[in-house]
Scaffold this active site. Structure first.
Site, mmCIF file in Angstrom:
data_model
loop_
_atom_site.group_PDB
_atom_site.id
_atom_site.type_symbol
_atom_site.label_atom_id
_atom_site.label_comp_id
_atom_site.label_asym_id
_atom_site.label_seq_id
_atom_site.Cartn_x
_atom_site.Cartn_y
_atom_site.Cartn_z
ATOM 1 N N GLU A 1 -28.644 7.035 -8.251
ATOM 2 C CA GLU A 1 -29.565 8.129 -8.607
ATOM 3 C C GLU A 1 -30.306 7.829 -9.897
ATOM 4 O OE1 GLU A 1 -30.947 10.161 -6.474
ATOM 5 O OE2 GLU A 1 -28.994 11.064 -6.054
ATOM 6 N N HIS A 2 -31.601 8.086 -9.852
ATOM 7 C CA HIS A 2 -32.483 7.836 -10.990
ATOM 8 C C HIS A 2 -32.453 6.356 -11.383
ATOM 9 C CE1 HIS A 2 -34.128 11.789 -11.908
ATOM 10 N NE2 HIS A 2 -32.960 12.284 -11.521
ATOM 11 N N GLY B 1 -37.451 22.451 -1.821
ATOM 12 C CA GLY B 1 -36.835 22.493 -3.151
ATOM 13 C C GLY B 1 -35.335 22.246 -3.142
ATOM 14 N N GLY C 1 -33.880 19.216 -2.913
ATOM 15 C CA GLY C 1 -33.496 17.865 -3.311
ATOM 16 C C GLY C 1 -33.232 16.970 -2.108
ATOM 17 N N SER D 1 -38.075 17.276 1.143
ATOM 18 C CA SER D 1 -39.013 17.869 2.097
ATOM 19 C C SER D 1 -40.414 17.298 1.860
ATOM 20 C CB SER D 1 -39.023 19.397 1.971
ATOM 21 O OG SER D 1 -39.219 19.771 0.632
ATOM 22 N N SER D 2 -40.777 17.064 0.598
ATOM 23 C CA SER D 2 -42.148 16.596 0.362
ATOM 24 C C SER D 2 -42.361 15.199 0.947
ATOM 25 C CB SER D 2 -42.533 16.659 -1.117
ATOM 26 O OG SER D 2 -41.698 15.857 -1.889
ATOM 27 N N ASP E 1 -37.504 7.992 -1.674
ATOM 28 C CA ASP E 1 -37.577 9.089 -0.694
ATOM 29 C C ASP E 1 -38.513 8.751 0.464
ATOM 30 O OD1 ASP E 1 -36.080 10.229 -2.662
ATOM 31 O OD2 ASP E 1 -37.590 11.688 -3.275
ATOM 32 N N TYR F 1 -38.509 15.307 -14.832
ATOM 33 C CA TYR F 1 -38.454 14.021 -14.143
ATOM 34 C C TYR F 1 -39.359 13.011 -14.866
ATOM 35 C CZ TYR F 1 -38.515 10.638 -10.328
ATOM 36 O OH TYR F 1 -38.386 9.498 -9.579
HETATM 37 C C1 GLA Z 1 -36.628 12.023 -6.679
HETATM 38 C C2 GLA Z 1 -37.663 10.896 -6.595
HETATM 39 C C3 GLA Z 1 -37.010 9.559 -6.236
HETATM 40 C C4 GLA Z 1 -35.809 9.260 -7.117
HETATM 41 C C5 GLA Z 1 -34.875 10.473 -7.204
HETATM 42 C C6 GLA Z 1 -33.766 10.284 -8.198
HETATM 43 O O1 GLA Z 1 -36.078 12.293 -5.422
HETATM 44 O O2 GLA Z 1 -38.665 11.201 -5.649
HETATM 45 O O3 GLA Z 1 -37.969 8.528 -6.308
HETATM 46 O O4 GLA Z 1 -36.209 8.839 -8.377
HETATM 47 O O5 GLA Z 1 -35.573 11.656 -7.565
HETATM 48 O O6 GLA Z 1 -32.926 9.246 -7.803
#
Ligand code: GLA
Length: 373
Positions: A21-22, A109, A111, A114-115, A159, A209
């Site tokens: 993540e991240h 929303g 996580g 959806s986008s 994503d 973010y």
């Molecule tokens: C969002 C972003 C991804 C990624 C995650 C965190 O979903 O769209 O690119 O950075 O956060 O891992």
């Protein structure tokens, strides 16, 4: 006239990130999987220069002019469709007038992306209606551009990539530096994945973010003066012990999270491949702790939800998934204990926060699915 009067049915997946993540925007490896929760587009060309958008669960009807796709950034719901079509057009692809009905089963929303599901399915549907057969990696890259340039979130590629390229019953080990991928069958022995939504409305996700991105970019600039790297994911944990002294305070914490999370991804994939689910679970819990303490993207609700999950005896490990600041957790839970787990987590989470969580059965699915072609 195959699908209630529409010619094609094209969908793309929401996603859950198992671990990593991240780190996608730091050149790291991630381990997301595409979900059966998805955005479906029913589409038929209409012979005009207008795109008529409608939704199964919204009363809105929006008309987009194919010659003015750059002008719809202000729209609340249609901006993802307009943005992805605009960037697809900018990339030299054909846009045809059409009617598009959107049906989204990825909670907004949450996580669970959806986008990305909307962006990827919109492009894939348009390409289908226009008679093009683009590569799904190209679709993902353009969809990411739309999220960045049109929706204003400086996101990584994870994503959109998994939304387009996911595979049933698999996670993707995606190297975000090279875009090399490996499909990893998700075999969890007597455990299953449980996704839980904390149901706290997201806020400030975009600005926080973008702030985290800026922080790790400044860490990278400093570290580049000490050692030859092109991204933070190039550093091993040992390298970080050596060169990290050049960093201070929050910036150091952020960079440490990235380096250690990349290491956890390596260990998690190894653990899953060798059936060591206990080990996999421990890495999930460690990932959450790092996102809470070092990266600071969890918040009270996600901490309570993951904390309750990690306290249940049937749970091998739980963590937030996605950008954070609200949204969902992903937990590895012994199948026989799942019902009790849900009751326990719901009760404890509600008493701590006042919100009721929602649980989803996670079926891992293909990315883009085209029907009627
Ligand atoms: C969002 C972003 C991804 C990624 C995650 C965190 O979903 O769209 O690119 O950075 O956060 O891992």
């Amino acid at each position: 006239m195959q699908f209630n009067g529409y010619d094609y049915k094209v969908s793309a997946a929401g996603r859950v990130n198992l671990i990593g993540e991240h780190v996608d925007y730091c050149g790291g490896k991630v381990l997301p999987a595409a979900l059966s929760m998805r955005n479906t587009v029913y589409i038929r060309p209409n012979g005009t220069d207008k795109i008529n958008l409608s939704w199964t669960d919204l009363p809105d009807k929006i008309e987009l002019d194919v010659n003015r796709l750059g002008e719809y950034r202000h729209l609340k719901h249609a901006k993802y469709q307009a943005g992805s079509l605009y960037l697809w057009q900018q990339a030299g692809h054909k846009i045809v007038g059409c009617d598009m009905l959107h049906d989204c089963t990825v909670p907004f929303g949450s996580g669970l992306s959806s986008s990305a599901a909307i962006e990827v399915s919109t492009i894939a549907a348009m390409a289908t209606a226009a008679g093009e057969k683009p590569d799904s990696v190209e679709i993902a890259l353009v969809a990411q551009k739309a999220e960045r340039e049109y929706a204003g979130v400086n996101c990584g590629i994870m994503d959109q990539y998994v939304s387009a390229n996911g595979k049933k019953d698999c996670a993707i080990l995606l190297d975000c530096k090279t875009l090399e991928r490996e499909y990893v069958p998700v075999r969890l022995g007597d455990c299953e994945i449980v996704i839980a939504n904390c149901n706290k409305p997201h806020n400030l996700v975009e600005s926080k973010y973008n702030e985290r991105r800026a922080e790790v970019e400044s860490a990278l600039e400093i570290l580049k003066t000490k050692t030859e790297i092109s991204c933070l994911a190039d550093l091993t944990v040992e390298d970080f012990e050596k060169y990290g002294a050049a960093l201070h305070g929050k910036i150091k914490d952020r960079a440490r999270h990235v380096v250690e999370e990349c290491d956890r991804v390596r260990r998690a994939v190894k653990a899953m491949r060798s059936g060591k689910t206990e080990e996999f679970g421990k890495l999930l819990a460690a990932s959450h702790a790092s996102l809470r303490d070092l990266y600071e993207v969890t918040g009270k609700e996600l901490d309570s939800l993951a904390g309750a999950a990690n306290a249940h005896e049937a749970c091998l490990g739980s963590r937030m998934t996605g950008a954070g600041f609200g949204g969902c957790t992903v937990s590895l839970v012994k199948k026989e204990g799942v019902e009790d787990f849900k009751k326990f987590v719901a009760a404890r989470y509600e008493s701590e926060t006042g919100y009721k969580p929602t649980f989803y059965e996670a079926e891992l699915s293909d990315g883009i699915i085209r029907e009627g072609v």
